[in-house]
Design an enzyme around this catalytic site. Structure first.
Site, short mmCIF file in Angstrom:
data_model
loop_
_atom_site.label_atom_id
_atom_site.label_comp_id
_atom_site.label_asym_id
_atom_site.label_seq_id
_atom_site.Cartn_x
_atom_site.Cartn_y
_atom_site.Cartn_z
N ASP A 78 23.05 0.58 30.77
CA ASP A 78 23.89 2.01 31.22
C ASP A 78 24.90 2.71 32.26
O ASP A 78 25.87 3.26 32.63
CB ASP A 78 23.40 3.90 30.21
CG ASP A 78 23.88 3.20 28.84
OD1 ASP A 78 24.20 1.99 28.60
OD2 ASP A 78 23.31 4.10 27.93
N HIS A 131 23.36 2.32 25.09
CA HIS A 131 21.69 2.88 25.08
C HIS A 131 20.25 3.11 25.41
O HIS A 131 20.10 3.15 25.61
CB HIS A 131 22.28 3.93 23.91
CG HIS A 131 22.72 4.59 23.29
ND1 HIS A 131 23.00 5.93 23.55
CD2 HIS A 131 23.72 4.51 22.44
CE1 HIS A 131 24.68 6.21 23.45
NE2 HIS A 131 24.74 5.39 22.05
N ASP A 154 21.08 6.97 35.15
CA ASP A 154 21.13 7.13 34.27
C ASP A 154 19.00 7.52 32.63
O ASP A 154 18.69 7.06 33.11
CB ASP A 154 21.62 6.18 33.12
CG ASP A 154 22.29 6.24 31.16
OD1 ASP A 154 22.69 6.97 30.65
OD2 ASP A 154 21.22 6.35 30.98
N GLU A 202 17.26 8.25 29.34
CA GLU A 202 16.57 7.42 27.44
C GLU A 202 16.17 9.03 27.49
O GLU A 202 14.58 8.68 28.26
CB GLU A 202 16.74 6.90 27.01
CG GLU A 202 17.74 5.49 27.44
CD GLU A 202 18.82 5.96 26.90
OE1 GLU A 202 19.65 6.34 26.02
OE2 GLU A 202 20.40 5.63 27.98
#
Length: 574
Positions: free
Chosen positions: A180, A175, A31, A33
């Site tokens: 995540d 998030h 994951d 960001e």
């Protein structure tokens, strides 16, 4: 940068039930960001990755990343990642080597992400900017899987947070990359548990999932239970014993079982599942034998759910006739008249394009009149335009016309330079005049001509060989085939410890007797002979015995392949 090992996570105990293929896979759940949604304009701010094997978390990787740009306020509000948090973080150029090493530590690694195109898009873009090679691992998208197996009435949407709550994940997505990724692990395990009873037990099946199997598919899965795990051909039959579909595989049981799982998404095959009453396995010693038998059975039985190879007799050929003034004709049948042929072509239209290529280079007659020097007929429009020498009215002598016919025969059976040179020269002229559509049309004709000439020349060469034995190493020994006049006559595996001389003697003595015949495909379909040719010319193949000569022209159609590529590029320019 923080690296954690053996982090606590939920264990999917039923993962072992999914079978050896999936149980042996390492899933790395990733994951990211980012500062925005565009992989080309935005940058990565945090990376989280979790390695899962056998349903158990075995390693984790996480780090903040200095994006080298400002983080928008709305992104900070969403993720909680501030500018000060990434100020001392490493840039992506320092993070990538460690991340890719984590991703590729196991050769059987599969990358997993929720909405995978987003994460893989950012990682590929980062690799491109840093001049680092992207390893391109297999990818599984949990969002796509969830949409396939969890209908909307069952879950209100397919967001990560909704799915994590549905599967009871101990980590709530927030998030932040590692949390995540951990939540995605639980979603992956939950989806695998849902897919296991549907027959999805291998990685290829998992990646192919698009929708749940139908009731008919689930009810027929038992038909694969007693099939051998060996290479061969399978024939689906209905209640009357009529063939519905024919295929081949290196593992009959596994392949047939896949037709009754969520991995089978073809509409016509799902429809067929409701008609299937039985499966007939035909075990083969080699993959080549299975491929050939598949073609033979499809051509013989014409099963309604097979789309390809059902009607090899419908192939089109370009023939140079053998009358006094030969002409080019598109035909369906090869005759024993000594005529040269181009092809086979899948459609008369493609054969006509090849015919037009030859006619562009050589002024052969296109009329169908029967005439002789003693019985001339009036010349046609093509003769008046200079595209034919008009042998019909005596303007061109038989000897002069024979020169053109012999050139066409040579182009079809040997060196195609007269056609290649004429068309490529004209393509150059048209491209220089910016007449690209006309150039592309000529390019297509030339490509069709060379494709047919190459196929016919290869087929004719192997069809002329009365006996050939070849062998190459396989999984259990030396795969050995006997080929006679282009037809597979026998196939077997020389296992370790077997006397090679006795094995070869037995194989050749029991091989099918194949007569010489005539033409490019005297005793088999073009598809079968080309399978044999591909096997014979594959890596590692060794010729053991050859009677006669197996040769192709030095200046053959295959030798002109580079010229075809050049013409394609010029005609496609701009």
């Amino acid at each position: 940068m923080l690296r954690q090992s053996a982090a606590p996570a939920g264990v999917q105990t039923s993962l072992e039930d999914l079978g050896t293929p999936l149980a042996g896979v390492s899933f790395v759940v990733v994951d990211l960001e980012t500062t925005g949604t565009s992989a080309s304009k935005s940058r990565i701010t945090e990376v989280g990755a979790v390695r899962v094997r056998g349903g158990r978390v075995v390693d984790e990787f996480t780090t903040l990343v200095d994006p080298g740009t400002l983080i928008p306020a709305d992104v900070t509000l969403l993720t909680g990642i501030t500018q000060s948090m990434v100020a001392t973080a490493p840039p992506i150029g320092e993070v990538l080597p460690d991340l890719l090493a984590f991703l590729t530590a196991d050769p059987n690694t599969v990358l997993v992400a929720h909405n995978a195109p987003f994460d893989t898009g950012f990682l590929r873009a980062a690799c491109e900017r840093e001049a680092v090679e992207w390893p391109a691992p297999p990818v599984v998208d949990t969002l796509r899987l969830a949409r396939a197996v969890l209908p909307r009435p069952e879950v209100r949407n397919h967001r990560l947070g909704t799915l994590a709550a549905y599967f009871g994940a101990p980590t709530t997505p927030n998030h932040r990359a590692l949390d995540d990724a951990r939540a995605t692990v639980d979603v992956l395990n939950g989806l695998l548990a849902r897919l296991a009873p549907l027959g999805v037990t291998g990685l290829e099946e998992l990646r192919a999932v698009s929708k749940p199997p139908t009731r008919a598919q689930r009810e027929k899965r038992h038909l694969a239970n007693d099939l051998p795990e060996r290479p061969g051909v399978y024939v689906f039959t209905d209640a009357r014993g009529q063939s519905l579909y024919v295929g081949k595989s290196n593992n009959l049981r596994r392949r047939v079982a896949s037709y009754f799982t969520a991995a089978e998404s073809r509409r016509r095959i799902r429809e067929m599942a409701g008609l299937v009453a039985g499966v007939t396995p035909i075990v083969c010693t080699t993959d080549l034998e299975a491929s050939v038998r598949e073609l033979r059975i499809i051509a013989e039985r014409k099963p309604p759910f097979n789309r390809r190879s059902r009607n090899p007799e419908r192939a089109a050929w370009v023939k140079l006739t053998t009358d006094a003034y030969p002409r080019l004709s598109v035909v369906r049948v090869i005759k024993d008249d000594g005529a040269p042929y181009l092809g086979p072509y899948n459609s008369p239209r493609e054969a006509e394009a090849a015919r037009e290529a030859i006619l562009h280079a050589l002024p052969l007659r296109q009329c169908t009149h029967t005439f002789s020097p003693d019985r001339p007929v009036a010349r046609c429009v093509l003769a008046q335009l200079g595209r034919c020498g008009a042998p019909c009215d005596g303007s061109e002598t038989p000897a002069a016309y024979t020169v053109h016919a012999d050139a066409a025969r040579t182009a079809m059976t040997g060196d195609p330079a007269v056609v290649v040179d004429a068309l490529t020269g004209r393509i150059r002229e048209l491209a220089a005049e910016l007449r690209y559509e006309e150039a592309a049309s000529l390019r297509d004709r030339l490509t069709a001509f060379l494709r047919g000439a190459r196929r016919a020349q290869r087929l004719t060469a192997i069809a002329a060989v009365p006996h050939l034995v070849a062998s190459r190493p396989g999984a259990t020994g030396w795969e050995t085939v006997v080929v006679r006049h282009g037809r597979l006559a026998a196939s077997a595996v020389l296992e370790p410890g077997t006397d090679p001389a006795a094995f070869l003697g037995s194989l050749t003595a029991t091989a099918e007797r194949v007569p010489a015949g005539y033409g490019p495909v005297p005793n088999a379909t073009a598809g079968e002979t080309e399978l044999v040719l591909d096997w014979l010319t594959g890596p590692g193949t060794r010729l053991v015995e050859v009677e006669g000569e197996w040769t192709c022209p030095l200046r053959s159609a295959e030798a002109h392949a580079e010229m075809t590529h050049w013409a394609h590029g010029r005609a496609s320019a701009q």
